[in-house]
Scaffold this motif. Structure first.
Motif, short mmCIF file in Angstrom:
data_model
loop_
_atom_site.label_atom_id
_atom_site.label_comp_id
_atom_site.label_asym_id
_atom_site.label_seq_id
_atom_site.Cartn_x
_atom_site.Cartn_y
_atom_site.Cartn_z
N VAL A 181 8.71 -2.12 -6.39
CA VAL A 181 7.26 -2.23 -6.48
C VAL A 181 6.88 -3.71 -6.36
O VAL A 181 7.74 -4.59 -6.38
CB VAL A 181 6.73 -1.68 -7.83
CG1 VAL A 181 6.97 -0.18 -7.92
CG2 VAL A 181 7.36 -2.41 -9.01
N THR B 17 1.91 -2.37 -8.16
CA THR B 17 1.42 -1.68 -6.98
C THR B 17 2.61 -1.38 -6.08
O THR B 17 3.73 -1.84 -6.34
CB THR B 17 0.39 -2.52 -6.20
OG1 THR B 17 1.07 -3.67 -5.65
CG2 THR B 17 -0.75 -2.98 -7.10
N ASP B 18 2.38 -0.65 -5.01
CA ASP B 18 3.45 -0.45 -4.04
C ASP B 18 3.78 -1.78 -3.38
O ASP B 18 2.99 -2.73 -3.39
CB ASP B 18 3.04 0.59 -2.99
CG ASP B 18 1.84 0.16 -2.19
OD1 ASP B 18 2.02 -0.53 -1.17
OD2 ASP B 18 0.71 0.49 -2.60
N SER B 19 4.95 -1.88 -2.81
CA SER B 19 5.47 -3.15 -2.29
C SER B 19 4.67 -3.70 -1.12
O SER B 19 4.73 -4.90 -0.84
CB SER B 19 6.94 -2.99 -1.88
OG SER B 19 7.07 -1.97 -0.90
N LEU B 20 3.88 -2.86 -0.43
CA LEU B 20 3.11 -3.32 0.73
C LEU B 20 1.71 -3.76 0.36
O LEU B 20 0.96 -4.25 1.21
CB LEU B 20 3.04 -2.20 1.77
CG LEU B 20 4.38 -1.73 2.37
CD1 LEU B 20 4.15 -0.61 3.37
CD2 LEU B 20 5.13 -2.89 3.01
N HIS B 21 1.34 -3.62 -0.89
CA HIS B 21 -0.01 -3.98 -1.34
C HIS B 21 -0.20 -5.49 -1.32
O HIS B 21 0.73 -6.26 -1.59
CB HIS B 21 -0.25 -3.44 -2.76
CG HIS B 21 -1.69 -3.35 -3.14
ND1 HIS B 21 -2.46 -4.45 -3.45
CD2 HIS B 21 -2.51 -2.28 -3.26
CE1 HIS B 21 -3.69 -4.06 -3.75
NE2 HIS B 21 -3.74 -2.74 -3.65
N GLY C 277 3.19 4.66 -3.44
CA GLY C 277 1.83 4.38 -3.00
C GLY C 277 0.77 5.27 -3.60
O GLY C 277 -0.37 5.29 -3.12
N ARG D 282 -8.39 2.80 -6.61
CA ARG D 282 -7.01 3.30 -6.64
C ARG D 282 -6.84 4.20 -7.85
O ARG D 282 -7.53 4.06 -8.87
CB ARG D 282 -6.01 2.14 -6.72
CG ARG D 282 -6.01 1.17 -5.55
CD ARG D 282 -5.62 1.86 -4.24
NE ARG D 282 -4.34 2.54 -4.32
CZ ARG D 282 -3.15 1.94 -4.13
NH1 ARG D 282 -3.10 0.64 -3.85
NH2 ARG D 282 -2.04 2.63 -4.20
#
Length: 290
Positions: A249, A168-172, A229, A184
């Motif tokens: 990621v 996933t993206d790093s902020l998930h 994202g 998603r």
């Protein structure tokens, strides 16, 4: 019938046109067309329906293609048998999943080339389903695909154990179940990819569906879009390690039945002798352990 004419006929059938066949055979188009016409005249049948530049095989052509594959296979086996104990040489057509080609094959190919420099290596990449058909249709000699392989026509050798991870993206936030990434977009290779099927099954077993599926041709594009994202993806952990991509990621572990998969080397069971192929298969047993 000359074997060279049959090889041309088979290539035109596989490529669906003279232009593509000529490029693959490194021949001029006029020569391919002339040889094909001569073969049709000698047999007294049309082997293809001409539709512009497309060549659609006829019923008679399909029958000849089955015999052609058997004849060319026997010819190749006879040539291999006559080589005796000589060093492997000539072309070796290898098929591989793209992620395997990126993370695993460089070491194998480097070692193989140093030991057998007379072998001309040709690499074709694609998803597992495409590669299995390429082996069965004689387009490649061996292929690296994801298990399980349920084709009795093929010999198979386990060569790598892979751990697949969810990206996933790093902020998930943390992902413990498919519900955590419900709705998603699923980012993956085109239809026929075994890894993509595993991720789709994981979603289905969790009772959720991805918002949509986006297909890509390269793993770099998939990882780049995950980082931006756009969605989630399934990828071998080894790819991230080799390319140092894990920092872009967030990596999530998955249940063992989804994460753990063997990569198999497969080839046709009915092609008994192939010196370069056998030497390539043996190379996997001499690789340094991780």
């Amino acid at each position: 019938m000359e074997l060279s004419s049959l090889r041309i006929f088979k290539t035109v059938a596989e490529e669906g046109g003279v232009t593509q066949a000529a490029a693959r055979l490194n021949r001029v188009q006029s020569n391919v067309s002339a040889r094909l016409t001569q073969l049709e005249e000698s047999l007294g049948v049309s082997l293809f329906h001409r539709s512009g530049r497309r060549m659609l095989i006829t019923e008679e052509g399909a029958r000849l293609l089955a015999y052609t594959e058997r004849l060319l296979q026997l010819a190749d086996e006879a040539q291999e048998a006559m080589r005796g104990d000589r060093q492997p040489s000539g072309p070796l057509r290898i098929g591989s999943m793209e992620t395997t080609a990126a993370a695993r094959l460089p070491l194998v190919l480097g070692q193989f080339h140093r030991q057998y420099p007379q072998v001309d290596l040709v690499l074709d990449t694609g998803p597992t389903d495409y590669l299995l058909q390429a082996v069965l249709n004689h387009r490649v000699d061996v292929a690296l695909v994801a298990a399980p392989v349920e084709r009795p026509e093929l010999m198979q050798l386990p060569v790598f154990d892979e751990e697949l991870v969810l990206l996933t993206d790093s902020l998930h936030g943390p992902v413990k179940s498919p519900a955590d990434v419900a709705r998603r977009t699923l980012l993956g290779f085109r239809s026929g990819c075994s890894y993509r099927r595993r991720l789709e099954r994981w979603f289905a077993e969790g009772g959720v569906s991805p918002a949509r599926i986006a297909e890509f041709g390269t793993f770099e594009a998939i990882i780049g879009c995950v980082a931006a994202g756009m969605g989630v993806a399934l990828m071998p952990k080894e790819v991230l390690k080799q390319r140092e991509l894990a920092r872009s990621v967030r990596v999530h572990k998955l249940p063992a039945d989804v994460a753990h998969v063997q990569t198999m080397l497969v080839w046709r069971r009915d092609i008994v002798q192939h010196a370069a192929r056998d030497a390539f298969a043996a190379t996997f047993g001499t690789l340094p352990s991780e």
